[in-house]
Design a protein around this motif. Structure first.
Motif, PDB file in Angstrom:
ATOM      1  N   CYS A  66       0.868  -1.339  -0.197  1.00 43.26           N
ATOM      2  CA  CYS A  66      -0.463  -0.203   0.013  1.00 43.26           C
ATOM      3  C   CYS A  66       1.066   1.164  -0.289  1.00 43.26           C
ATOM      4  CB  CYS A  66      -0.896  -0.158   1.672  1.00 43.26           C
ATOM      5  SG  CYS A  66      -2.455  -1.411   1.344  1.00 43.26           S
ATOM      6  N   ARG A 119      -4.232   4.294   5.537  1.00 48.52           N
ATOM      7  CA  ARG A 119      -3.935   2.397   5.510  1.00 48.52           C
ATOM      8  C   ARG A 119      -3.062   2.473   6.721  1.00 48.52           C
ATOM      9  NH1 ARG A 119      -4.229   1.656  -0.371  1.00 48.52           N
ATOM     10  NH2 ARG A 119      -2.196   3.472  -0.313  1.00 48.52           N
ATOM     11  N   MET A 133      -9.982  -2.614   6.296  1.00 48.59           N
ATOM     12  CA  MET A 133      -8.805  -1.498   6.810  1.00 48.59           C
ATOM     13  C   MET A 133      -8.699  -0.916   5.036  1.00 48.59           C
ATOM     14  SD  MET A 133      -5.980  -2.015   8.497  1.00 48.59           S
ATOM     15  CE  MET A 133      -5.082  -3.631   7.872  1.00 48.59           C
ATOM     16  N   GLU A 134      -9.217  -1.877   4.332  1.00 54.27           N
ATOM     17  CA  GLU A 134      -9.072  -0.689   2.642  1.00 54.27           C
ATOM     18  C   GLU A 134     -10.634  -0.544   2.617  1.00 54.27           C
ATOM     19  OE1 GLU A 134      -8.530  -4.502   0.551  1.00 54.27           O
ATOM     20  OE2 GLU A 134      -6.159  -3.652   0.282  1.00 54.27           O
ATOM     21  N   ALA A 137     -11.274   2.711   4.606  1.00 49.14           N
ATOM     22  CA  ALA A 137     -10.071   4.299   4.168  1.00 49.14           C
ATOM     23  C   ALA A 137     -10.294   4.268   2.612  1.00 49.14           C
ATOM     24  CB  ALA A 137      -8.252   3.097   3.703  1.00 49.14           C
ATOM     25  N   SER A 175      -5.800  -5.199  -3.204  1.00 45.60           N
ATOM     26  CA  SER A 175      -5.207  -3.370  -3.480  1.00 45.60           C
ATOM     27  C   SER A 175      -6.001  -2.486  -4.099  1.00 45.60           C
ATOM     28  CB  SER A 175      -4.093  -3.305  -3.198  1.00 45.60           C
ATOM     29  OG  SER A 175      -3.840  -2.088  -3.041  1.00 45.60           O
TER      30      SER A 175
END
Length: 201
Positions: A66, A119, A133-134, A137, A175
């Motif tokens: 990331c 992140r 988390m992705e 964000a 991602s």
């Protein structure tokens, strides 16, 4: 108690420590090891001045990917190499792994540009899985990054979750390919600032 004049002389610091490796059984054939990340700081970049979370090696790999996307041409600190024969019974291996992970985080935390990635803050100060988390964000959860960080330690995050948009704690996720800053994903908060699945033996 420090006097106002003395407070001005205190330099900003961020201290991070990797400790307490633990073995977890995923099923009859697979296990993984995670580590406690303890962070202490007086920096205004962080929502919480002290925190402890647990992360596994594959999550560090995800974080570096990331940050690499967000850092463009910047040279990032390296992670310790993955070892298919890693074992908690081998003390030297464990110490080398923890030392490498700590050096990676210390290098990351010294870079102001990397501190702008939400992140990173979720990784260090929340207990969210990679997929959550992705989504957080990207603004695809009912809770903001600041709320996720603030509520993770008290176990309150479950009541803030968007049940229709949050996946399980599965670690297989892709991602977005975007460098996400806190300004783009959480304008209401004062906080400034791919994963490849892996099983460890």
């Amino acid at each position: 108690m420090l006097l106002p004049s003395e407070k001005k002389n205190i330099s900003e610091f961020v201290s991070v420590c990797i400790q307490d490796p633990r073995l977890h059984n995923d099923d009859l054939w697979h296990t993984h090891v995670d580590y406690e990340i303890c962070l202490r700081t007086n920096s205004m970049c962080f929502r919480k001045k002290s925190s402890c979370v647990r992360r596994r090696y594959s999550e560090f790999v995800w974080l570096r990917h990331c940050l690499e996307q967000n850092a463009l041409m910047m040279q990032l600190p390296k992670l310790p190499p993955w070892n298919p024969f890693f074992s908690l019974k081998r003390k030297e291996q464990v110490n080398q792994r923890m030392k490498g992970l700590q050096e990676f985080l210390e290098g990351v935390l010294q870079n102001p540009l990397l501190l702008s990635d939400s992140r990173l803050h979720l990784f260090l100060q929340s207990s969210l899985s990679i997929s959550k988390m992705e989504k957080c964000a990207l603004g695809k959860t009912r809770y903001t990054v600041a709320e996720a960080i603030q509520c993770s330690s008290c176990g309150y995050i479950g009541s803030l979750e968007d049940k229709t948009s949050c996946d399980s704690d599965c670690e297989s996720s892709a991602s977005s390919g975007l460098g996400l800053s806190i300004d783009a994903t959480m304008r209401e908060s004062p906080v400034s600032f791919l994963h490849s699945p892996e099983k460890e033996l």
